[in-house]
Design an enzyme around this catalytic site. Structure first.
Site, short mmCIF file in Angstrom:
data_model
loop_
_atom_site.label_atom_id
_atom_site.label_comp_id
_atom_site.label_asym_id
_atom_site.label_seq_id
_atom_site.Cartn_x
_atom_site.Cartn_y
_atom_site.Cartn_z
N PRO A 108 0.85 -0.93 -0.12
CA PRO A 108 0.30 -0.19 0.04
C PRO A 108 0.39 1.42 0.30
O PRO A 108 1.89 1.20 0.63
CB PRO A 108 -0.55 -0.44 1.57
CG PRO A 108 -0.13 -1.37 2.08
CD PRO A 108 0.31 -2.03 1.25
N GLY A 114 7.25 2.97 3.14
CA GLY A 114 8.39 2.16 2.01
C GLY A 114 8.40 2.35 0.95
O GLY A 114 8.94 2.12 -0.35
N SER A 116 7.97 4.78 -2.24
CA SER A 116 8.33 4.70 -3.11
C SER A 116 10.22 4.62 -3.24
O SER A 116 10.59 4.44 -3.67
CB SER A 116 8.13 6.14 -2.47
OG SER A 116 9.21 6.77 -0.91
N ALA A 117 10.39 4.60 -1.64
CA ALA A 117 12.35 3.99 -1.12
C ALA A 117 12.02 2.63 -2.44
O ALA A 117 12.79 2.48 -3.18
CB ALA A 117 12.25 4.05 0.24
N ALA A 118 11.29 1.56 -2.02
CA ALA A 118 11.37 -0.44 -2.76
C ALA A 118 11.16 0.59 -4.46
O ALA A 118 12.39 -0.26 -4.88
CB ALA A 118 10.14 -0.65 -2.42
N ASP A 158 15.48 4.22 4.02
CA ASP A 158 14.51 3.33 3.47
C ASP A 158 14.76 2.92 2.37
O ASP A 158 14.58 1.21 2.25
CB ASP A 158 12.99 4.47 2.93
CG ASP A 158 12.62 4.73 4.49
OD1 ASP A 158 12.30 4.77 4.89
OD2 ASP A 158 11.17 4.78 3.70
O1 PMV Z 1 8.33 7.91 4.14
P1 PMV Z 1 7.73 7.09 5.91
O2 PMV Z 1 6.29 6.81 6.09
O3 PMV Z 1 8.71 5.69 5.22
O4 PMV Z 1 8.90 8.10 6.02
C1 PMV Z 1 10.09 8.30 6.68
C2 PMV Z 1 10.52 8.51 8.27
C3 PMV Z 1 10.89 9.67 8.57
O5 PMV Z 1 11.53 9.37 10.13
C4 PMV Z 1 9.88 10.50 9.08
C5 PMV Z 1 12.02 10.79 7.56
C6 PMV Z 1 13.17 10.14 6.87
O6 PMV Z 1 13.48 10.89 5.92
O7 PMV Z 1 13.16 8.54 7.58
#
Ligand code: PMV
Length: 325
Positions: A108, A114, A116-118, A158
């Site tokens: 989701p 994460g 967008s990172a993945a 991430d």
């Molecule tokens: O993008 P998310 O929802 O996985 O959150 C990132 C985590 C934060 O600590 C809020 C920001 C970061 O860059 O570590």
């Protein structure tokens, strides 16, 4: 011109401890989970970049011109990081041709898992594999650059955990340290369904910090101690202690204003169903919550209770593969 399809996949993640405080130098603990994003790429004669996905957004880039194909105004902000990742890899390859991307997601999005990172990690690796195969570190660095289009203060944690898999301790000054848990961890994820913008929540916290300097320092110190305690509990497989640390971490996140009434409600549901501890994971403002279960059986019970409350649940297992090309 190459016409073969190349694929790469990368896992989502949960932040077990330390989100937000990590942006200001605190430690955090993250774990990759068994939900993946798979990206398939194909080179094309025409020099455009077409990105299609199964998450409701698709678009086409010709130079700096963007044409939305699906998803309305949400499309561009979600696709820009992937586009930038593709351009970045093409620039380092010195090659000039178009790319078509198909993204399939089991994660989701915009709830702190994460995605967008993945997606960035898998995109960089898939495009790179058209030319050569750089190592995970290279892929991770390019993915972090693309992710920073979404929120410029991104810690990069991430992308790291998505690229390498497993569990990681991260601190800005010290970088990443892999953690080997003393035993299995049963994590249940509940999705409030309320999507967030990580960038907005990171600025909410920045404003809170600016307005409440000494309180924020005190909360950061507590968050750091909780994270250290949690690390010891993970290494020695003391799950009850770990659960308590999670709930303590949640109390701090609530104080800095990043929890949400739907998240609080879901956390309550998890605790009432027997979770050892629960908290938001990631940026908050709704998003996903995580709960620690004592056993696999307990985790099924918690997941069932989440579903009975009308929300999506995932009984997550840790992923140890990370990026697969
Ligand atoms: O993008 P998310 O929802 O996985 O959150 C990132 C985590 C934060 O600590 C809020 C920001 C970061 O860059 O570590």
């Amino acid at each position: 011109m190459m016409s073969a399809r190349h694929s790469a996949s990368a896992p989502a993640k949960v932040i077990l401890f330390g989100e937000h405080f990590v942006v200001y130098g605190n430690p955090s603990i993250l774990a990759a989970i068994n939900r993946r994003i798979t990206v398939t790429v194909r080179a094309m004669e025409e020099s455009k970049i077409v990105i299609k996905s199964d998450i409701g957004v698709s678009g086409e880039y010709s130079g700096s011109k963007f044409m939305e194909l699906q998803g309305g105004r949400a499309a561009r902000p979600m696709l820009d990081p992937l586009h930038s990742a593709v351009e970045n890899v093409l620039a380092t390859s010195g090659k000039k041709f178009g790319i078509r991307i198909d993204m399939r997601s089991q994660v989701p999005h915009s709830v702190g898992l994460g995605s967008s990172a993945a997606a960035c990690v898998a995109t960089v690796a898939a495009v790179d594999s058209l030319f050569r195969k750089h190592d995970r570190q290279w892929v991770c660095e390019r993915a972090v650059e693309a992710e920073r289009l979404i929120h410029k203060d991104s810690s990069g944690a991430d992308c790291y955990v998505s690229a390498y898999g497993g569990m990681t301790l991260y601190r800005r000054e010290e970088g990443f340290r892999r953690i080997k848990a003393g035993g299995p961890l049963w994590i249940v994820i509940g999705n409030t369904g309320v999507r967030h913008s990580t960038g907005d929540l990171v600025s909410t916290v920045r404003k809170f910090k600016e307005a409440n300097g000494s309180l924020f320092r005190d909360l950061s110190k507590q968050a750091s101690d909780i994270c250290k305690g949690a690390l010891a509990a993970i290494l020695s497989d003391r799950r009850e202690v770990l659960g308590r640390r999670m709930s303590e971490n949640q109390a701090l996140l609530r104080q800095i204003g990043v929890s949400h009434k739907e998240a609080d409600r879901l956390i309550e549901t998890c605790l009432n169903a027997g979770a050892l501890g629960a908290k938001i994971t990631g940026a908050g403002g709704g998003g996903a919550v995580i709960a620690l279960a004592a056993t696999k059986w307990e985790s099924a019970k918690i997941a069932k209770r989440i579903r009975a409350s009308g929300k999506e649940s995932i009984e997550a297992e840790l992923d140890f593969k990370g990026l697969v090309v």
